[in-house]
Design a protein around this motif. Sequence first.
Motif, PDB file in Angstrom:
ATOM      1  N   ILE A 290     -96.420 -12.582   5.868  1.00 35.46           N
ATOM      2  CA  ILE A 290     -95.301 -12.482   6.814  1.00 35.46           C
ATOM      3  C   ILE A 290     -94.447 -11.294   6.385  1.00 35.46           C
ATOM      4  O   ILE A 290     -93.682 -11.368   5.422  1.00 35.46           O
ATOM      5  N   GLU A 291     -94.580 -10.220   7.109  1.00 36.69           N
ATOM      6  CA  GLU A 291     -93.911  -8.981   6.722  1.00 36.69           C
ATOM      7  C   GLU A 291     -92.397  -9.050   6.931  1.00 36.69           C
ATOM      8  O   GLU A 291     -91.624  -8.552   6.126  1.00 36.69           O
ATOM      9  N   GLU A 292     -91.952  -9.702   8.002  1.00 35.28           N
ATOM     10  CA  GLU A 292     -90.559  -9.645   8.409  1.00 35.28           C
ATOM     11  C   GLU A 292     -89.717 -10.674   7.658  1.00 35.28           C
ATOM     12  O   GLU A 292     -90.033 -11.864   7.639  1.00 35.28           O
ATOM     13  N   TRP A 293     -88.635 -10.210   7.029  1.00 34.73           N
ATOM     14  CA  TRP A 293     -87.833 -11.066   6.159  1.00 34.73           C
ATOM     15  C   TRP A 293     -87.187 -12.227   6.912  1.00 34.73           C
ATOM     16  O   TRP A 293     -87.197 -13.363   6.430  1.00 34.73           O
ATOM     17  N   THR A 294     -86.627 -11.988   8.070  1.00 33.32           N
ATOM     18  CA  THR A 294     -85.923 -13.054   8.781  1.00 33.32           C
ATOM     19  C   THR A 294     -86.849 -14.232   9.057  1.00 33.32           C
ATOM     20  O   THR A 294     -86.449 -15.398   8.920  1.00 33.32           O
ATOM     21  N   THR A 295     -88.078 -13.947   9.413  1.00 36.79           N
ATOM     22  CA  THR A 295     -89.052 -15.016   9.660  1.00 36.79           C
ATOM     23  C   THR A 295     -89.336 -15.790   8.380  1.00 36.79           C
ATOM     24  O   THR A 295     -89.350 -17.030   8.375  1.00 36.79           O
TER      25      THR A 295
END
Length: 603
Positions: A290-295
């Motif tokens: 999961i690249e995106e931090w918020t996710t």
Amino acid sequence: MTKKGKIVAAVVVGVVIVLLLVGPLSIWRWVPMLRRPPVIPVIEIKNPDTLIVADYGTVDSLDPAYAYDTASGARIINIYESLIFWDRGKTDEFIPMLATKVPSVENDLISSDGLTYTFPIRKEVRFHNGEVLTPEGVEYSIERAMVQDRPGGPVWMLLEPLLGVGGTRKKGEIVVDFEDIDKAVEVKGDSVVFHLKQAYPPFLAVLANSWGGIVSKKFVVENGGWPGTAETWKNFNGPEPGKETLHKIACGTGPFKLESWDPAVETVLVRNDDYWREPAKLKRVVTKYIEEWTTRKLMFLAGDVDVVMVDRQYMMEMEGVEGIRIYKDLATLQNGSAFYNFKINPEGNPDIGSGKLDGEGIPSDFFSDKDVRLAFSYSFNWDTYLEDAWFNEAWQPASPIVRGLPYLNPDQAVYKYDRAKAEEHFKKALGGELWEKGFKMTVLYNTGNAQRRTAAHIFEDNIEVMNPKFSIEVRPVEWATYLDDLIAGKLTLFIIGWLADYPDPHNFVYPYMHSLGTFAEWQSYSNSRVDALIELGIATVVPEERKDAYYEIQAIYYEDVPSVGLYQPLGRRYERDWVQGWYFNPCISDWDSTGYAYPIWKG
């Protein structure tokens, strides 16, 4: 009044009303609530038999004789087992695994001259395909690793003590005989015996890590791998990335089996219920990409993820949150550096522009000019970087040797940001033509790694401001692609970290500076004096001789500037407080992510 101003005003009025209601004696109980961190409601443990990890590091290979990155190693140590393993958090003590005893001089399993190691092999252990572990299978597995010896891989740590060489090839030509490989490891009764070319103090530690993983010969051969014959071994030497037999498949003796691997999605390991020890408490280990931090953050706070990778710029978002356990100030044996590629591979390489010194690109030998390397080094601002990227939970390394290891020279000079010196060397570089013609190039970093992105942009910003003819583009790429380009010699300047394979300075100076070392080979750096000093440093057990060798190596590192150390960090790990059993060992891959899952449970 703006809408924002109205909201602020309303809050102020509300506070006054509350103060009138609660009275002056109550205010000191009430006001801290304004600063209290968010309280996450107690959540029932989700997926109680499954450890779910959210990370952005993709796996390069599942082959223990090929993989040499932390993301791959973290999967491998759960699937495959070595003869011995680290004794929990200790880096100098071991427990027997596929061997029944840890060799020592005292138990007569290490000869008095340190040249012979004997490992009694455990019986009634089965691979995931049902094949029974045998001493002959162990011999095959170690020999297969030396036969394969992929460029820039981990097998130098076996070849150096067993064959007295750092690699099976020189300039692309095979330079060892199979007879030497065959003689180095042999079966005697129920034991496997290793014959070393020289005393090698860290040999046990070498065998304890992921590249010491024992594979199933039956499984390898069935999938087109080396059949174990002298006549065929050269056909399996130095495989191209992705062409190694066990790239996407796996069959070990470990506590978990490979269920699936989708490089862009997740790796799923399932418990080995026929494990020779007590089966793991967890039924599954799932590592999600999961690249995106918020996710990642929202999944973590919701309890859908048990362990999460948190970059430093987001760490304050995790402070004080209920239900989260944070391990801080972990004393790592790790560093990260910016490496200059002396001989950039131009084939199909968009990152060097025109490939010429014409203002539209850079030539392949751009960084072979020492003035270019010095100019880049004086352009980097460590004060800004360590504060912005690491919140000062890291320090600038003076050499490849990290704090915590012997023979680190505390007085070794380091480069500091100096724009005047950077401009001076840019004006001298490439016969004085670089400053007049300018250049264009791209610096890559692996997707999701904010610390490496920040470092790349510091180079970009500080260099471009010196001369409008200088142009640097910074571009992210997925981790496996980054490694492939690195191995192929295509990266211009590469930013990468090194985690200790074993706690000895040799493990850092060899990959950094020996001509056959992992990074040095990829960047085409070679210095015969350095090679000799590195070989002397590991060959002698006399402390003063080792100190003299390593002090000179550190001085040459500063003089030659093949790379510059950017950081040695203090480590952190973030997990839900229902995760139990994890322990920190600075030599185990991915301690801030998956890690070794066998001792872990949820409760």
